[in-house]
Motif scaffolding. Structure first.
Motif, PDB file in Angstrom:
ATOM      1  N   ARG A   1      -2.381 -12.766   7.442  1.00 18.67           N
ATOM      2  CA  ARG A   1      -2.754 -11.444   7.342  1.00 18.67           C
ATOM      3  C   ARG A   1      -3.120 -10.801   8.826  1.00 18.67           C
ATOM      4  NH1 ARG A   1      -6.650 -11.221   2.160  1.00 18.67           N
ATOM      5  NH2 ARG A   1      -5.726 -12.931   1.166  1.00 18.67           N
ATOM      6  N   LEU A   2      -2.236  -9.857   9.008  1.00 24.58           N
ATOM      7  CA  LEU A   2      -2.666  -9.270  10.011  1.00 24.58           C
ATOM      8  C   LEU A   2      -2.968  -7.786  10.139  1.00 24.58           C
ATOM      9  CD1 LEU A   2      -2.549  -9.424  13.396  1.00 24.58           C
ATOM     10  CD2 LEU A   2       0.070  -8.695  13.258  1.00 24.58           C
ATOM     11  N   GLY A   3      -4.231  -7.528  10.144  1.00 28.18           N
ATOM     12  CA  GLY A   3      -4.637  -6.287   9.689  1.00 28.18           C
ATOM     13  C   GLY A   3      -4.251  -5.864   8.167  1.00 28.18           C
ATOM     14  N   GLN A   4      -3.603  -4.730   7.764  1.00 29.65           N
ATOM     15  CA  GLN A   4      -3.421  -4.685   6.403  1.00 29.65           C
ATOM     16  C   GLN A   4      -1.921  -5.207   6.153  1.00 29.65           C
ATOM     17  OE1 GLN A   4      -5.533  -3.017   4.257  1.00 29.65           O
ATOM     18  NE2 GLN A   4      -6.776  -3.204   6.198  1.00 29.65           N
ATOM     19  N   ARG A   5      -1.403  -5.903   6.892  1.00 27.39           N
ATOM     20  CA  ARG A   5      -0.025  -6.507   6.799  1.00 27.39           C
ATOM     21  C   ARG A   5      -0.189  -7.756   6.477  1.00 27.39           C
ATOM     22  NH1 ARG A   5       1.074  -2.390  10.544  1.00 27.39           N
ATOM     23  NH2 ARG A   5       2.548  -0.847  10.107  1.00 27.39           N
ATOM     24  N   TRP A   6       0.827  -8.367   5.441  1.00 20.79           N
ATOM     25  CA  TRP A   6       0.686  -9.414   4.985  1.00 20.79           C
ATOM     26  C   TRP A   6       2.191 -10.106   5.382  1.00 20.79           C
ATOM     27  CZ3 TRP A   6      -2.186 -11.864   0.384  1.00 20.79           C
ATOM     28  CH2 TRP A   6      -3.357 -11.068  -0.062  1.00 20.79           C
ATOM     29  N   TYR A   7       2.319 -11.610   5.667  1.00 23.04           N
ATOM     30  CA  TYR A   7       3.373 -12.451   6.507  1.00 23.04           C
ATOM     31  C   TYR A   7       3.327 -13.732   5.906  1.00 23.04           C
ATOM     32  CZ  TYR A   7       3.663  -8.490   9.931  1.00 23.04           C
ATOM     33  OH  TYR A   7       3.504  -7.293  10.664  1.00 23.04           O
ATOM     34  N   TRP A   8       4.604 -14.255   5.970  1.00 23.92           N
ATOM     35  CA  TRP A   8       4.819 -15.582   5.876  1.00 23.92           C
ATOM     36  C   TRP A   8       4.942 -16.143   7.343  1.00 23.92           C
ATOM     37  CZ3 TRP A   8       3.659 -18.097   1.428  1.00 23.92           C
ATOM     38  CH2 TRP A   8       3.779 -17.393   0.166  1.00 23.92           C
TER      39      TRP A   8
ATOM     40  N   HIS B   1       5.183 -10.806   3.034  1.00 30.47           N
ATOM     41  CA  HIS B   1       4.749 -11.348   2.068  1.00 30.47           C
ATOM     42  C   HIS B   1       4.838 -10.465   0.739  1.00 30.47           C
ATOM     43  CE1 HIS B   1       1.903 -13.139  -0.712  1.00 30.47           C
ATOM     44  NE2 HIS B   1       2.026 -14.276   0.129  1.00 30.47           N
ATOM     45  N   MET B   2       5.062 -10.877  -0.090  1.00 31.11           N
ATOM     46  CA  MET B   2       5.428 -10.093  -1.308  1.00 31.11           C
ATOM     47  C   MET B   2       4.148  -9.102  -1.700  1.00 31.11           C
ATOM     48  SD  MET B   2       5.020 -13.090  -4.714  1.00 31.11           S
ATOM     49  CE  MET B   2       6.064 -14.153  -3.819  1.00 31.11           C
ATOM     50  N   ARG B   3       2.892 -10.045  -1.357  1.00 30.73           N
ATOM     51  CA  ARG B   3       1.533  -9.014  -1.619  1.00 30.73           C
ATOM     52  C   ARG B   3       1.335  -8.133  -0.476  1.00 30.73           C
ATOM     53  NH1 ARG B   3      -0.907 -11.439  -6.076  1.00 30.73           N
ATOM     54  NH2 ARG B   3      -0.285 -13.553  -6.385  1.00 30.73           N
ATOM     55  N   ASP B   4       2.253  -7.856   0.401  1.00 28.72           N
ATOM     56  CA  ASP B   4       2.103  -6.664   1.499  1.00 28.72           C
ATOM     57  C   ASP B   4       1.860  -5.367   0.775  1.00 28.72           C
ATOM     58  OD1 ASP B   4       2.639  -6.444   4.642  1.00 28.72           O
ATOM     59  OD2 ASP B   4       2.984  -4.814   3.541  1.00 28.72           O
ATOM     60  N   PRO B   5       0.842  -4.580   1.053  1.00 28.03           N
ATOM     61  CA  PRO B   5       0.431  -3.559   0.160  1.00 28.03           C
ATOM     62  C   PRO B   5       1.664  -2.356   0.583  1.00 28.03           C
ATOM     63  CG  PRO B   5      -0.888  -3.748   2.006  1.00 28.03           C
ATOM     64  CD  PRO B   5      -0.441  -4.949   1.959  1.00 28.03           C
ATOM     65  N   ARG B   6       2.520  -2.709   1.417  1.00 29.02           N
ATOM     66  CA  ARG B   6       3.425  -1.278   1.803  1.00 29.02           C
ATOM     67  C   ARG B   6       3.932  -1.118   0.464  1.00 29.02           C
ATOM     68  NH1 ARG B   6       8.779  -4.660   4.466  1.00 29.02           N
ATOM     69  NH2 ARG B   6       9.041  -6.201   3.142  1.00 29.02           N
ATOM     70  N   THR B   7       4.027  -1.757  -0.609  1.00 28.05           N
ATOM     71  CA  THR B   7       5.108  -1.358  -1.875  1.00 28.05           C
ATOM     72  C   THR B   7       4.162  -0.736  -2.775  1.00 28.05           C
ATOM     73  OG1 THR B   7       4.552  -3.473  -2.779  1.00 28.05           O
ATOM     74  CG2 THR B   7       6.689  -3.045  -1.280  1.00 28.05           C
TER      75      THR B   7
END
Length: 509
Positions: free
Chosen positions: A56-63, A114-120
């Motif tokens: 996690r980087l701030g509000q963004r989720w990555y692999w 990452h699929m759980r990234d809140p951008r969606t």
């Protein structure tokens, strides 16, 4: 109907006696196993395991896909120390929907989200203004859930439109690892069908879905069936790993759900449902053609491509993610393993607290126990407090959610479901298996735990011609594993609870 390995083979047929190197890359962990076929039984040995999960980087989720590649290389090196120069095949399976782009030179263009990234969040409101939910389902047979690749691409176009314009190839996780190993840019049809822009009946892309939403499609790679031989490893990969020249990669069921269903030991002649229980609970049945009916749409079932031309018709439900995240929080103050949580839950009375595990608040909370407590308090209900009551509430609620989806499935299928096959890591949670049997009023056959690994192996054996078809492989699974059987009990209390649970689900729609 397509057969395993139908279509172009990119390498020569591997030896039927080749050893099997299995990479099962999950949301929470990855493992590497060595397998073989001996005396008509599957033999496996886990040789490496590593932790996986979101960054996690701030509000963004990555692999961290580069670390994932490094772990794969370490797995190959460990396999090489055992195999030496022996011939082998390699199969990669992983979670679905998430993807990376390659540019024209073959470089990864950006960090993998990452699929759980809140951008969606809320993105389907915009999508369905351009393409209705019903029309989207008729074209793709895919359920609407905000983790879908389609939702990610739509959100990405708003945030980073240059990525799609410059991308040469889109690859899902298992495809990407295969590319790192072989240099081949193709997508296995099982993982491609998690995208929501593939036609499961034709097992072909639907670029019109993308174009109707103003999205590009030039980056879609060729599709291959499970059991397709991809070919030898890149020389630099083979050298770095220390493997012999007779090692070839095989496109297995790249989506771990399809791999798990391939190895599900359905009893011949029984109308059975499956539950692949892990971070998610994938519940459904195997059918021969997509179910694109309004009833299937209304129940939000998805049609994904399986092995041997089959369709994996199922629903994606919240799973042991709830337990995993609670343990992460609780472990900050006390050393707790999953056995501790199971014991604490078993010490509590059943059905004291029931909630909807699919509530959106449980998708990405920073504190899962607090999120569960808030679900009750927001409704003016008594809330579970402490490890045991919360853990018990999770298991009971997951079981009732299974029952709710099974009721939907029975209405869609050809007659009532007669038994449930539970596979995957959730097999270890005996309380979940028993609660599911109690809630559904059906016997639960639990096993194999390593169904995804076994399904991966079956695809490699199909590619080598060591087995003729999936039914032969499933017979091997039945011979190779002892299945635990759970039978329903305490029916009255669970029937009452299922009525209450159904009202909770109806209120949240």
């Amino acid at each position: 109907m397509p057969k395993p390995g139908a279509g172009k083979a990119y390498g020569s047929s591997p030896s039927a006696s080749a050893k099997l190197i299995v990479f099962d890359l999950g949301n929470a962990s990855g493992r590497v196993s060595l397998g073989s076929l001996e005396d008509e039984r599957l033999r496996t040995e886990e040789i490496y395991r590593f932790v996986n999960g979101p960054s996690r980087l701030g509000q963004r989720w990555y692999w961290d896909v580069l670390r994932l590649h490094a772990e794969v290389m370490e797995g190959l090196r460990r396999a090489a120390t055992i195999l030496g120069e022996a011939p082998a095949t390699i199969g990669i399976d992983s979670w679905g929907v998430d993807y990376a782009y390659l540019d024209a030179s073959g470089a990864v263009m950006a960090p993998m989200r990452h699929m759980r990234d809140p951008r969606t969040d809320g993105v389907y409101e915009a999508i369905h203004r351009r393409l209705s939910r019903g029309e989207l389902y008729r074209r793709t047979g895919a359920m609407t859930i905000q983790i879908n690749t389609l939702a990610q691409l739509y959100a990405e176009r708003r945030e980073q439109p240059w990525l799609q314009k410059a991308a040469a190839t889109l690859l899902f996780t298992s495809d990407l690892i295969n590319y790192f190993l072989t240099g081949l840019r193709v997508s296995d049809v099982t993982i491609a069908s998690t995208s929501q822009f593939l036609d499961p009946a034709r097992r072909a892309w639907r670029p019109d879905v993308l174009s109707d939403l103003g999205l590009a499609s030039h980056f879609l790679p060729p599709l291959v069936e499970p059991g397709t031989v991809l070919g030898p490893l890149l020389p630099e990969v083979r050298s770095a790993a220390g493997l012999g020249a007779g090692v070839q990669a095989v496109a297995v069921a790249g989506h771990d759900t399809a791999a798990a269903v391939a190895a599900t030991p359905f009893a011949p002649g029984r109308r059975a449902a499956f539950i692949s229980a892990g971070t998610w609970s994938l519940l459904g049945r195997e059918i021969i053609a997509p179910d694109l009916s309004d009833a299937s749409l209304d129940s939000n079932f998805t049609n994904e491509c399986g092995v041997g031309g089959a369709i994996v018709h199922h629903k994606i439900l919240c799973g042991l993610w709830l337990v995993q995240e609670c343990r992460r929080i609780w472990s900050k103050t006390a050393a707790l393993d999953y056995a501790d949580l199971d014991r604490a839950a078993n010490a509590q009375p059943p059905l004291a607290f029931v909630f909807d595990p699919d509530d959106p608040r449980f998708l990405t909370p920073s504190d899962m126990p607090a999120a569960i407590v808030s679900w009750f308090r927001d409704r003016g209900l008594p809330a579970p407090e402490g490890v045991g009551p919360i853990a018990r509430a999770i298991y009971d609620s997951l079981a009732l959610n299974h029952r709710h989806a099974l009721d939907d499935l029975a209405r869609l299928g050809e007659g009532a479901i007669e038994e449930i096959n539970l596979v995957g890591g959730g097999v270890q949670a005996a309380l979940l298996a028993q609660a599911t049997s109690d809630a559904a009023g059906l016997p639960v056959l639990a096993g194999p735990q390593e169904a995804t690994v076994a399904g991966n192996m079956l695809c490699q054996l199909l590619a080598a011609g060591a087995i003729a078809d999936l039914e032969e492989g499933r017979a091997m699974i039945r011979r190779s594993n002892e299945l635990a059987t759970y039978r329903p009990r305490e029916r009255s209390a669970w029937e009452t609870a299922s009525v209450v649970f159904r009202s909770l689900k109806a209120a949240s729609r």
